[in-house]
Design a protein around this motif. Structure first.
Motif, PDB file in Angstrom:
ATOM      1  N   PRO A 202      -0.265  23.459  19.002  1.00  0.00           N
ATOM      2  CA  PRO A 202       0.712  23.498  18.397  1.00  0.00           C
ATOM      3  C   PRO A 202       1.077  22.758  17.483  1.00  0.00           C
ATOM      4  N   LEU A 203       0.677  21.535  17.672  1.00  0.00           N
ATOM      5  CA  LEU A 203       0.836  19.980  16.738  1.00  0.00           C
ATOM      6  C   LEU A 203       0.318  20.171  15.311  1.00  0.00           C
ATOM      7  N   GLN A 204      -1.253  21.121  15.642  1.00  0.00           N
ATOM      8  CA  GLN A 204      -2.333  21.354  14.008  1.00  0.00           C
ATOM      9  C   GLN A 204      -1.477  22.278  13.931  1.00  0.00           C
ATOM     10  N   ARG A 205      -0.885  23.684  14.728  1.00  0.00           N
ATOM     11  CA  ARG A 205      -0.465  24.604  13.720  1.00  0.00           C
ATOM     12  C   ARG A 205       0.614  24.001  12.730  1.00  0.00           C
ATOM     13  N   VAL A 206       1.235  23.242  13.085  1.00  0.00           N
ATOM     14  CA  VAL A 206       2.918  22.242  12.149  1.00  0.00           C
ATOM     15  C   VAL A 206       2.006  21.686  10.994  1.00  0.00           C
ATOM     16  N   GLY A 207       0.963  21.439  11.279  1.00  0.00           N
ATOM     17  CA  GLY A 207       0.714  20.380  10.140  1.00  0.00           C
ATOM     18  C   GLY A 207      -0.525  21.814   9.476  1.00  0.00           C
ATOM     19  N   ASP A 208      -0.385  22.112   9.678  1.00  0.00           N
ATOM     20  CA  ASP A 208      -1.314  23.280   8.762  1.00  0.00           C
ATOM     21  C   ASP A 208      -0.538  24.143   7.863  1.00  0.00           C
ATOM     22  N   ALA A 209       0.801  24.849   8.490  1.00  0.00           N
ATOM     23  CA  ALA A 209       1.765  25.764   8.530  1.00  0.00           C
ATOM     24  C   ALA A 209       2.264  24.724   6.673  1.00  0.00           C
ATOM     25  N   VAL A 210       2.500  23.085   6.959  1.00  0.00           N
ATOM     26  CA  VAL A 210       3.584  22.186   5.859  1.00  0.00           C
ATOM     27  C   VAL A 210       2.219  22.144   4.893  1.00  0.00           C
ATOM     28  N   GLN A 211       1.039  22.005   5.286  1.00  0.00           N
ATOM     29  CA  GLN A 211       0.145  21.421   4.252  1.00  0.00           C
ATOM     30  C   GLN A 211      -0.496  23.042   3.331  1.00  0.00           C
ATOM     31  N   ALA A 212      -0.354  24.043   4.038  1.00  0.00           N
ATOM     32  CA  ALA A 212      -0.811  25.201   3.346  1.00  0.00           C
ATOM     33  C   ALA A 212       0.758  26.249   2.680  1.00  0.00           C
ATOM     34  N   ALA A 213       2.112  25.194   3.125  1.00  0.00           N
ATOM     35  CA  ALA A 213       3.415  25.184   1.850  1.00  0.00           C
ATOM     36  C   ALA A 213       2.907  24.088   0.924  1.00  0.00           C
ATOM     37  N   HIS A 214       2.379  23.320   1.145  1.00  0.00           N
ATOM     38  CA  HIS A 214       2.389  22.377  -0.552  1.00  0.00           C
ATOM     39  C   HIS A 214       1.013  23.216  -1.506  1.00  0.00           C
ATOM     40  N   GLY A 215       0.737  23.946  -0.661  1.00  0.00           N
ATOM     41  CA  GLY A 215      -0.444  24.552  -1.586  1.00  0.00           C
ATOM     42  C   GLY A 215       0.212  25.737  -2.265  1.00  0.00           C
ATOM     43  N   PHE A 255       4.240  12.385  12.522  1.00  0.00           N
ATOM     44  CA  PHE A 255       3.540  12.764  11.187  1.00  0.00           C
ATOM     45  C   PHE A 255       3.543  13.677  10.135  1.00  0.00           C
ATOM     46  N   SER A 256       3.964  15.292  10.546  1.00  0.00           N
ATOM     47  CA  SER A 256       4.138  16.273   9.625  1.00  0.00           C
ATOM     48  C   SER A 256       5.048  15.693   8.563  1.00  0.00           C
ATOM     49  N   ARG A 257       5.710  15.046   8.871  1.00  0.00           N
ATOM     50  CA  ARG A 257       6.475  14.681   7.508  1.00  0.00           C
ATOM     51  C   ARG A 257       6.071  14.160   6.526  1.00  0.00           C
ATOM     52  N   MET A 258       5.275  14.235   6.498  1.00  0.00           N
ATOM     53  CA  MET A 258       4.936  13.243   4.845  1.00  0.00           C
ATOM     54  C   MET A 258       4.070  14.461   4.471  1.00  0.00           C
ATOM     55  N   GLY A 259       3.759  14.979   4.979  1.00  0.00           N
ATOM     56  CA  GLY A 259       2.899  17.032   4.712  1.00  0.00           C
ATOM     57  C   GLY A 259       4.199  17.268   3.883  1.00  0.00           C
ATOM     58  N   MET A 260       5.569  17.169   4.689  1.00  0.00           N
ATOM     59  CA  MET A 260       6.648  17.484   4.387  1.00  0.00           C
ATOM     60  C   MET A 260       7.023  17.671   3.126  1.00  0.00           C
ATOM     61  N   GLY A 261       6.692  15.980   2.617  1.00  0.00           N
ATOM     62  CA  GLY A 261       7.330  14.973   2.195  1.00  0.00           C
ATOM     63  C   GLY A 261       6.525  15.587   0.477  1.00  0.00           C
ATOM     64  N   LEU A 262       5.026  15.949   0.626  1.00  0.00           N
ATOM     65  CA  LEU A 262       4.306  16.543  -0.439  1.00  0.00           C
ATOM     66  C   LEU A 262       5.231  17.997  -0.786  1.00  0.00           C
ATOM     67  N   VAL A 263       4.789  18.863  -0.023  1.00  0.00           N
ATOM     68  CA  VAL A 263       5.670  19.689  -0.516  1.00  0.00           C
ATOM     69  C   VAL A 263       7.025  19.511  -1.605  1.00  0.00           C
ATOM     70  N   HIS A 264       8.286  18.644  -0.717  1.00  0.00           N
ATOM     71  CA  HIS A 264       8.945  18.684  -1.160  1.00  0.00           C
ATOM     72  C   HIS A 264       9.056  18.198  -2.657  1.00  0.00           C
ATOM     73  N   LEU A 265       7.992  16.591  -2.791  1.00  0.00           N
ATOM     74  CA  LEU A 265       7.424  16.845  -4.676  1.00  0.00           C
ATOM     75  C   LEU A 265       7.068  17.673  -5.187  1.00  0.00           C
ATOM     76  N   ALA A 266       5.831  18.636  -4.953  1.00  0.00           N
ATOM     77  CA  ALA A 266       5.510  19.535  -5.317  1.00  0.00           C
ATOM     78  C   ALA A 266       6.378  20.689  -5.529  1.00  0.00           C
ATOM     79  N   ALA A 271      14.208  13.458  -3.806  1.00  0.00           N
ATOM     80  CA  ALA A 271      15.007  12.619  -2.997  1.00  0.00           C
ATOM     81  C   ALA A 271      14.240  13.074  -1.656  1.00  0.00           C
ATOM     82  N   GLU A 272      14.242  14.519  -1.010  1.00  0.00           N
ATOM     83  CA  GLU A 272      13.901  14.749   0.176  1.00  0.00           C
ATOM     84  C   GLU A 272      12.824  14.214   0.186  1.00  0.00           C
ATOM     85  N   ALA A 273      11.252  14.749  -0.812  1.00  0.00           N
ATOM     86  CA  ALA A 273      10.211  14.295  -0.565  1.00  0.00           C
ATOM     87  C   ALA A 273      10.078  12.770  -0.483  1.00  0.00           C
ATOM     88  N   ALA A 274      10.692  11.784  -0.420  1.00  0.00           N
ATOM     89  CA  ALA A 274      10.918  10.320  -0.594  1.00  0.00           C
ATOM     90  C   ALA A 274      11.259   9.973   0.543  1.00  0.00           C
TER      91      ALA A 274
END
Length: 307
Positions: A202-215, A255-266, A271-274
């Motif tokens: 499950p924790l892998q899937r959380v991170g993978d979903a977030v990072q696919a969202a970044h793409g 940990f997944s919050r960092m990936g979420m930050g990349l999504v919001h930055l893109a 503010a949400e990214a930071a």
């Protein structure tokens, strides 16, 4: 610092230090402690040197000589070495780790290839993860072609041993490499592959979903990015108090919050990214906050704050 300068600083023979760093010799506890102080590894090298006792070393040597009779103690000892190596990656650059890790892999590969008996499958699973780790180090060091080759091999071996967690993590590392290369479609492709791999934790899937969202966000596909962020949020609840698999020991909901930050930055939501990047970085253990792999998140935080 050059090898000769390091040897002079520790008052040892440069040839001996070279053999230790290339994986041809094991460091003594004293040398490991000296190296720790020299490179600022915060005890990680000393911990690695202490991973195997004399019984473990003898057991591994016996298994190398007679691989058909590998025992459970050998499998556990090798798994412990790999786990210690993975944590050492949090404090040392990949380029410094590749020679010894690759040399160790050659021994593990010989054992796994020839092993027979009730513990052979467990050994092959350790070997599959070792392939994945070598691939990760190449990705981190930006040896891109070698990284792809090793990670593809890692996916195949994960399938052979029936491990969805190992297979998903190998695909995840391909996604990481695609992100470093600035290839958003490949980011989506590989993190989506990891996300949908049967047996992923499950924790892998959380991170993978977030990072696919970044793409998707990098491609300007905002709706797809937000959809995957929503799925990731739902998965955080599903993950609950589950532990991260050993092959991805660093994962946590924070940990997944960092990936979420990349999504919001893109997405231009600075503010949400930071806020997400800061929360994710603050949640890292101290030895990971300045790791080579966490630099992109530190850089992204600076970019979000400056926007």
């Amino acid at each position: 610092m050059s090898l000769r300068a390091a040897a002079r600083a520790m008052h040892i023979d440069p040839g001996h230090l070279s053999r230790v760093l290339s994986g041809k010799r094991s460091p003594s506890p004293q040398l490991a402690e000296a190296l720790d102080g020299l490179v600022g590894a915060e005890g990680a090298l000393a911990d690695l040197a202490a991973t195997l006792d004399e019984d473990d070393r003898g057991r591994i040597a016996h298994s190398v000589a007679e691989p058909a009779r590998v025992d459970l103690g050998t499998v556990r000892a090798l798994a412990d070495v790999l786990a210690a190596q993975r944590r050492l990656d949090d404090t040392l650059p990949a380029t410094a780790m590749l020679p010894s890790t690759s040399a160790q892999w050659e021994t593990v590969e010989r054992l796994a290839r020839d092993a027979r008996g009730p513990h052979a499958d467990a050994l092959r699973e350790v070997a599959a993860e070792w392939v994945q780790f070598v691939g990760w180090l190449h990705a981190e060091a930006r040896n891109d072609a070698d990284a792809v080759r090793w990670l593809t091999e890692a996916e195949d071996r994960a399938d052979e041993v029936g491990s969805g967690e190992l297979a998903a993590q190998a695909a995840n590392f391909k996604g990481y490499l695609a992100r470093r290369q600035g290839r958003p479609r490949a980011i989506v492709r590989w993190f989506s592959a990891a996300y949908y791999t049967p047996g992923a934790a499950p924790l892998q899937r959380v991170g993978d979903a977030v990072q696919a969202a970044h793409g998707y966000a990098l491609l300007g596909e905002r709706d797809a990015a937000r959809r995957l962020l929503g799925e990731a949020s739902d998965l955080v609840d599903e993950a609950g108090d589950t532990e991260a698999p050993g092959t991805a020991y660093w994962l946590s909901p924070t940990f997944s919050r960092m990936g979420m930050g990349l999504v919001h930055l893109a997405l231009g939501e600075y503010a949400e990214a930071a806020a997400n990047l800061r929360a994710g970085l603050d949640g890292l253990p101290s030895e990971q906050r300045h790791a080579e792999w966490s630099r992109e998140y530190r850089d992204a935080l600076e970019e979000a704050r400056a926007a």
